[in-house]
Design an enzyme around this catalytic site. Structure first.
Site, mmCIF file in Angstrom:
data_model
loop_
_atom_site.group_PDB
_atom_site.id
_atom_site.type_symbol
_atom_site.label_atom_id
_atom_site.label_comp_id
_atom_site.label_asym_id
_atom_site.label_seq_id
_atom_site.Cartn_x
_atom_site.Cartn_y
_atom_site.Cartn_z
ATOM 1 N N ASP A 23 0.852 -1.195 0.000
ATOM 2 C CA ASP A 23 0.000 0.000 0.000
ATOM 3 C C ASP A 23 0.882 1.237 0.000
ATOM 4 O O ASP A 23 1.482 1.591 1.018
ATOM 5 C CB ASP A 23 -0.915 -0.020 1.229
ATOM 6 C CG ASP A 23 -2.096 -0.954 1.025
ATOM 7 O OD1 ASP A 23 -2.797 -0.806 0.010
ATOM 8 O OD2 ASP A 23 -2.305 -1.840 1.876
ATOM 9 N N ASP B 77 -10.395 -5.071 -0.570
ATOM 10 C CA ASP B 77 -9.223 -4.562 0.154
ATOM 11 C C ASP B 77 -9.665 -3.780 1.376
ATOM 12 O O ASP B 77 -10.253 -2.705 1.256
ATOM 13 C CB ASP B 77 -8.408 -3.670 -0.805
ATOM 14 C CG ASP B 77 -7.116 -3.147 -0.189
ATOM 15 O OD1 ASP B 77 -6.887 -3.359 1.019
ATOM 16 O OD2 ASP B 77 -6.336 -2.523 -0.925
HETATM 17 ZN ZN ZN Z 1 -4.400 -1.763 -0.738
#
Ligand code: ZN
Length: 213
Positions: free
Chosen positions: A33, A170
Protein backbone atom coordinates in the site's frame (compact mmCIF):
# COMPACT_ATOMS: atom_id res chain seq x y z
CA UNK A 1 -9.04 -17.46 -4.21
CA UNK A 2 -6.00 -15.28 -3.66
CA UNK A 3 -4.95 -14.23 -0.17
CA UNK A 4 -2.79 -11.11 -0.31
CA UNK A 5 -1.31 -9.89 3.00
CA UNK A 6 -0.78 -6.12 3.14
CA UNK A 7 2.66 -5.12 4.38
CA UNK A 8 1.08 -1.98 5.84
CA UNK A 9 0.10 -4.05 8.90
CA UNK A 10 3.45 -5.81 9.26
CA UNK A 11 6.00 -4.85 11.92
CA UNK A 12 7.95 -2.08 10.21
CA UNK A 13 11.16 -2.85 12.11
CA UNK A 14 11.36 -6.30 10.48
CA UNK A 15 9.62 -6.22 7.09
CA UNK A 16 11.91 -8.89 5.58
CA UNK A 17 11.03 -11.45 8.25
CA UNK A 18 7.36 -10.51 8.11
CA UNK A 19 7.30 -11.05 4.34
CA UNK A 20 9.01 -14.44 4.70
CA UNK A 21 6.51 -15.39 7.40
CA UNK A 22 3.54 -14.43 5.19
CA UNK A 23 5.00 -16.45 2.31
CA UNK A 24 5.55 -19.47 4.57
CA UNK A 25 1.96 -19.11 5.80
CA UNK A 26 0.69 -19.68 2.24
CA UNK A 27 0.07 -16.16 0.91
CA UNK A 28 -0.56 -15.94 -2.85
CA UNK A 29 0.68 -12.37 -3.35
CA UNK A 30 2.18 -9.53 -1.31
CA UNK A 31 0.25 -6.26 -1.28
CA UNK A 32 2.17 -2.98 -0.98
CA UNK A 33 0.00 0.00 0.00
CA UNK A 34 1.82 3.05 -1.31
CA UNK A 35 0.35 6.23 0.21
CA UNK A 36 1.70 9.73 -0.36
CA UNK A 37 0.20 11.78 2.47
CA UNK A 38 -1.74 13.83 -0.12
CA UNK A 39 -4.38 11.48 -1.54
CA UNK A 40 -4.36 9.81 1.89
CA UNK A 41 -3.44 11.14 5.33
CA UNK A 42 -0.55 8.77 5.90
CA UNK A 43 2.76 8.36 4.08
CA UNK A 44 3.85 4.73 3.69
CA UNK A 45 6.38 3.22 1.25
CA UNK A 46 8.41 4.32 -1.76
CA UNK A 47 9.60 2.16 -4.67
CA UNK A 48 12.96 1.42 -3.02
CA UNK A 49 11.37 -0.67 -0.29
CA UNK A 50 9.52 -2.73 -2.90
CA UNK A 51 12.78 -3.18 -4.83
CA UNK A 52 14.75 -4.27 -1.76
CA UNK A 53 12.13 -6.89 -0.87
CA UNK A 54 11.79 -8.19 -4.44
CA UNK A 55 14.92 -10.29 -4.01
CA UNK A 56 13.47 -11.96 -0.90
CA UNK A 57 10.36 -13.42 -2.52
CA UNK A 58 9.07 -14.89 -5.75
CA UNK A 59 5.43 -14.17 -4.86
CA UNK A 60 3.39 -11.80 -7.00
CA UNK A 61 3.90 -8.20 -5.85
CA UNK A 62 0.77 -6.04 -6.06
CA UNK A 63 1.55 -2.33 -5.83
CA UNK A 64 -1.50 -0.30 -4.83
CA UNK A 65 -0.81 3.36 -5.57
CA UNK A 66 -2.83 5.64 -3.31
CA UNK A 67 -0.98 8.65 -4.64
CA UNK A 68 -1.60 11.73 -6.75
CA UNK A 69 -0.16 11.70 -10.27
CA UNK A 70 0.62 7.96 -10.34
CA UNK A 71 1.86 8.13 -13.97
CA UNK A 72 5.03 9.80 -12.75
CA UNK A 73 5.94 6.72 -10.68
CA UNK A 74 4.86 3.77 -12.86
CA UNK A 75 8.29 3.08 -14.33
CA UNK A 76 10.01 3.17 -10.94
CA UNK A 77 7.60 0.63 -9.49
CA UNK A 78 7.84 -1.55 -12.60
CA UNK A 79 11.64 -1.54 -12.30
CA UNK A 80 11.32 -2.24 -8.56
CA UNK A 81 9.62 -5.53 -9.36
CA UNK A 82 5.87 -4.91 -9.28
CA UNK A 83 3.78 -7.52 -11.10
CA UNK A 84 0.49 -5.64 -10.80
CA UNK A 85 -0.04 -1.87 -10.42
CA UNK A 86 -3.38 -0.63 -9.10
CA UNK A 87 -4.38 3.03 -9.40
CA UNK A 88 -7.36 5.08 -8.23
CA UNK A 89 -9.56 6.74 -10.90
CA UNK A 90 -9.70 9.86 -8.68
CA UNK A 91 -5.94 10.35 -9.07
CA UNK A 92 -5.74 9.88 -12.84
CA UNK A 93 -6.61 12.65 -15.29
CA UNK A 94 -6.74 9.98 -18.01
CA UNK A 95 -7.44 6.61 -16.40
CA UNK A 96 -7.65 4.74 -19.70
CA UNK A 97 -4.24 6.00 -20.76
CA UNK A 98 -2.69 5.24 -17.34
CA UNK A 99 -3.96 1.65 -17.49
CA UNK A 100 -2.48 1.28 -20.98
CA UNK A 101 0.80 2.68 -19.68
CA UNK A 102 0.85 0.02 -16.93
CA UNK A 103 0.24 -2.71 -19.50
CA UNK A 104 2.91 -1.35 -21.83
CA UNK A 105 5.41 -1.88 -19.00
CA UNK A 106 4.52 -5.59 -19.14
CA UNK A 107 2.47 -5.54 -15.92
CA UNK A 108 -1.11 -6.34 -15.01
CA UNK A 109 -3.34 -3.31 -14.56
CA UNK A 110 -5.77 -2.61 -11.75
CA UNK A 111 -8.16 0.11 -10.62
CA UNK A 112 -9.30 0.61 -7.02
CA UNK A 113 -12.69 2.08 -6.16
CA UNK A 114 -12.98 4.12 -2.97
CA UNK A 115 -16.12 3.47 -0.89
CA UNK A 116 -17.90 6.46 -2.47
CA UNK A 117 -16.75 5.73 -6.05
CA UNK A 118 -19.28 3.90 -8.27
CA UNK A 119 -18.47 1.03 -10.64
CA UNK A 120 -19.25 3.40 -13.52
CA UNK A 121 -15.79 4.95 -12.94
CA UNK A 122 -14.23 1.91 -14.68
CA UNK A 123 -17.08 0.86 -16.97
CA UNK A 124 -15.31 1.97 -20.16
CA UNK A 125 -11.98 0.43 -19.15
CA UNK A 126 -13.14 -3.15 -18.51
CA UNK A 127 -11.30 -4.50 -21.57
CA UNK A 128 -7.92 -3.26 -20.31
CA UNK A 129 -8.31 -4.09 -16.60
CA UNK A 130 -6.85 -7.28 -15.14
CA UNK A 131 -8.13 -6.60 -11.64
CA UNK A 132 -10.61 -4.27 -9.94
CA UNK A 133 -10.27 -3.57 -6.23
CA UNK A 134 -13.23 -2.66 -4.06
CA UNK A 135 -12.01 -0.57 -1.15
CA UNK A 136 -14.01 -1.97 1.73
CA UNK A 137 -12.48 0.70 3.98
CA UNK A 138 -11.39 4.27 3.26
CA UNK A 139 -7.77 4.11 2.10
CA UNK A 140 -4.64 5.07 3.95
CA UNK A 141 -4.41 3.24 7.28
CA UNK A 142 -4.58 -0.31 8.56
CA UNK A 143 -7.07 -1.78 11.01
CA UNK A 144 -10.20 0.00 9.77
CA UNK A 145 -13.71 -1.50 9.94
CA UNK A 146 -15.25 -3.16 6.89
CA UNK A 147 -17.94 -1.01 5.21
CA UNK A 148 -20.95 -3.27 4.47
CA UNK A 149 -22.34 -1.15 1.63
CA UNK A 150 -19.37 -2.24 -0.50
CA UNK A 151 -20.77 -5.77 -0.83
CA UNK A 152 -23.30 -4.46 -3.34
CA UNK A 153 -20.44 -3.01 -5.37
CA UNK A 154 -18.80 -6.44 -5.60
CA UNK A 155 -22.08 -7.87 -6.97
CA UNK A 156 -22.30 -5.04 -9.51
CA UNK A 157 -18.73 -5.66 -10.68
CA UNK A 158 -19.37 -9.39 -10.97
CA UNK A 159 -22.12 -8.58 -13.49
CA UNK A 160 -20.13 -5.94 -15.34
CA UNK A 161 -16.65 -7.50 -15.69
CA UNK A 162 -15.52 -10.36 -17.96
CA UNK A 163 -15.22 -13.61 -15.94
CA UNK A 164 -11.41 -13.56 -16.21
CA UNK A 165 -11.06 -10.19 -14.43
CA UNK A 166 -10.01 -10.51 -10.81
CA UNK A 167 -12.31 -8.88 -8.23
CA UNK A 168 -10.43 -7.91 -5.11
CA UNK A 169 -11.72 -6.75 -1.71
CA UNK A 170 -9.22 -4.56 0.15
CA UNK A 171 -9.63 -3.62 3.82
CA UNK A 172 -11.29 -4.96 6.94
CA UNK A 173 -11.01 -8.56 5.69
CA UNK A 174 -11.60 -11.16 8.42
CA UNK A 175 -12.93 -14.71 8.45
CA UNK A 176 -16.44 -13.17 8.67
CA UNK A 177 -16.24 -10.45 6.00
CA UNK A 178 -14.32 -12.61 3.49
CA UNK A 179 -17.23 -15.03 3.33
CA UNK A 180 -19.66 -12.25 2.36
CA UNK A 181 -17.27 -10.87 -0.29
CA UNK A 182 -16.63 -14.31 -1.81
CA UNK A 183 -20.36 -15.05 -1.95
CA UNK A 184 -20.82 -11.97 -4.16
CA UNK A 185 -17.98 -12.79 -6.53
CA UNK A 186 -14.72 -11.49 -5.07
CA UNK A 187 -11.83 -13.90 -5.66
CA UNK A 188 -8.89 -11.97 -4.25
CA UNK A 189 -8.56 -10.55 -0.74
CA UNK A 190 -6.17 -8.06 0.81
CA UNK A 191 -5.81 -8.64 4.51
CA UNK A 192 -3.49 -6.73 6.80
CA UNK A 193 -4.32 -6.77 10.49
CA UNK A 194 -6.11 -10.14 10.44
CA UNK A 195 -2.90 -11.82 9.26
CA UNK A 196 -0.09 -9.73 10.71
CA UNK A 197 -1.64 -9.12 14.13
CA UNK A 198 -2.14 -12.85 14.56
CA UNK A 199 1.03 -14.42 16.00
CA UNK A 200 0.25 -17.55 13.96
CA UNK A 201 0.07 -16.33 10.34
CA UNK A 202 -0.44 -19.83 8.90
CA UNK A 203 -3.50 -20.22 11.05
CA UNK A 204 -4.85 -16.81 9.93
CA UNK A 205 -4.36 -17.62 6.22
CA UNK A 206 -5.92 -21.07 6.67
CA UNK A 207 -8.97 -19.57 8.41
CA UNK A 208 -9.45 -17.06 5.60
CA UNK A 209 -9.25 -19.81 2.96
CA UNK A 210 -11.68 -22.02 4.84
CA UNK A 211 -14.13 -19.15 5.33
CA UNK A 212 -14.33 -18.32 1.63
CA UNK A 213 -14.69 -21.98 0.70
ZN1 ZN B 1 -4.40 -1.76 -0.74
Amino acid sequence: MLICPSMLSADSSRYGEELADAEKAGADAIHWDIADGVFTDAITFGHQIVKDHRKLSSLRFDVHLMIENPDKHLENFARAGADVIIVHPETCKHLHRTLLNIKSLGLKSGAALNPATPVAAVEYCVDILDTVTVMSVNPGASGREFIDSQLKKISELKKMLPPSTEICADGGITDLTIKECAKRGANSFVSGSYIFRNPNRSDAVRRLREACG
